[in-house]
Design a protein around this motif. Structure first.
Motif, PDB file in Angstrom:
ATOM      1  N   ASP A  23       0.871  -1.173   0.000  1.00  0.00           N
ATOM      2  CA  ASP A  23       0.000   0.000   0.000  1.00  0.00           C
ATOM      3  C   ASP A  23       0.909   1.224   0.000  1.00  0.00           C
ATOM      4  O   ASP A  23       1.546   1.529   1.016  1.00  0.00           O
ATOM      5  N   PRO A  24       1.015   1.927  -1.146  1.00  0.00           N
ATOM      6  CA  PRO A  24       1.942   3.060  -1.223  1.00  0.00           C
ATOM      7  C   PRO A  24       1.663   4.113  -0.157  1.00  0.00           C
ATOM      8  O   PRO A  24       0.515   4.391   0.175  1.00  0.00           O
ATOM      9  N   MET A  25       2.726   4.666   0.337  1.00  0.00           N
ATOM     10  CA  MET A  25       2.652   5.741   1.311  1.00  0.00           C
ATOM     11  C   MET A  25       2.899   7.062   0.582  1.00  0.00           C
ATOM     12  O   MET A  25       3.549   7.084  -0.460  1.00  0.00           O
ATOM     13  N   PRO A  26       2.386   8.170   1.132  1.00  0.00           N
ATOM     14  CA  PRO A  26       2.684   9.466   0.498  1.00  0.00           C
ATOM     15  C   PRO A  26       4.198   9.655   0.376  1.00  0.00           C
ATOM     16  O   PRO A  26       4.938   9.377   1.305  1.00  0.00           O
ATOM     17  N   GLY A  27       4.622  10.076  -0.770  1.00  0.00           N
ATOM     18  CA  GLY A  27       6.041  10.306  -1.003  1.00  0.00           C
ATOM     19  C   GLY A  27       6.774   9.133  -1.615  1.00  0.00           C
ATOM     20  O   GLY A  27       7.902   9.285  -2.071  1.00  0.00           O
TER      21      GLY A  27
END
Length: 89
Positions: A23-27
Motif C-alpha cells: 500500500d503506497p505511502m505518500p512520497g
C-alpha cells in the motif's frame, strides 16, 4: 528433512505476499530512481511506444490510410513511414 529449495520457495512467497499487499505511502513515488533503472525504464517505455506505433500504423494501413497521411501523423514523410513500417503491413 527440509529441502534447500523449500527455504527459497518460502522466501519467494513472502516477497509475493509483500508485493501483493503493498500500500503506497505518500512520497513513495517521489523518490528518484537510480540512474541505471531510469535508463532501463526509459528504454522499456520507448520499446513499448514503438510497438504501439507500429500496431497503429498497421491498423491505419488496413483501413486504407495512405502512407502520406501516416507520415504526416507521425511527423515524417510518407516515404519514410513506408520504409520504416511498410514491411510489417
Amino acid at each position: 528433512m527440509r529441502e534447500p529449495h523449500d527455504d527459497l520457495k518460502a522466501r519467494a512467497d513472502e516477497f509475493a505476499d509483500a508485493f501483493e499487499n503493498y500500500d503506497p505511502m505518500p512520497g513513495d513515488q517521489d523518490a528518484p530512481l537510480p540512474p541505471t533503472m531510469a535508463v532501463r525504464l526509459a528504454a522499456w517505455r520507448r520499446d513499448t511506444a514503438e510497438k504501439e506505433l507500429a500496431e497503429a500504423v498497421r491498423a491505419a494501413r488496413e483501413q486504407s490510410v495512405s502512407w502520406r497521411e501516416v507520415g504526416e501523423a507521425i511527423g515524417t514523410s510518407g516515404e519514410a513511414a513506408r520504409q520504416r513500417y511498410g514491411a510489417s503491413s
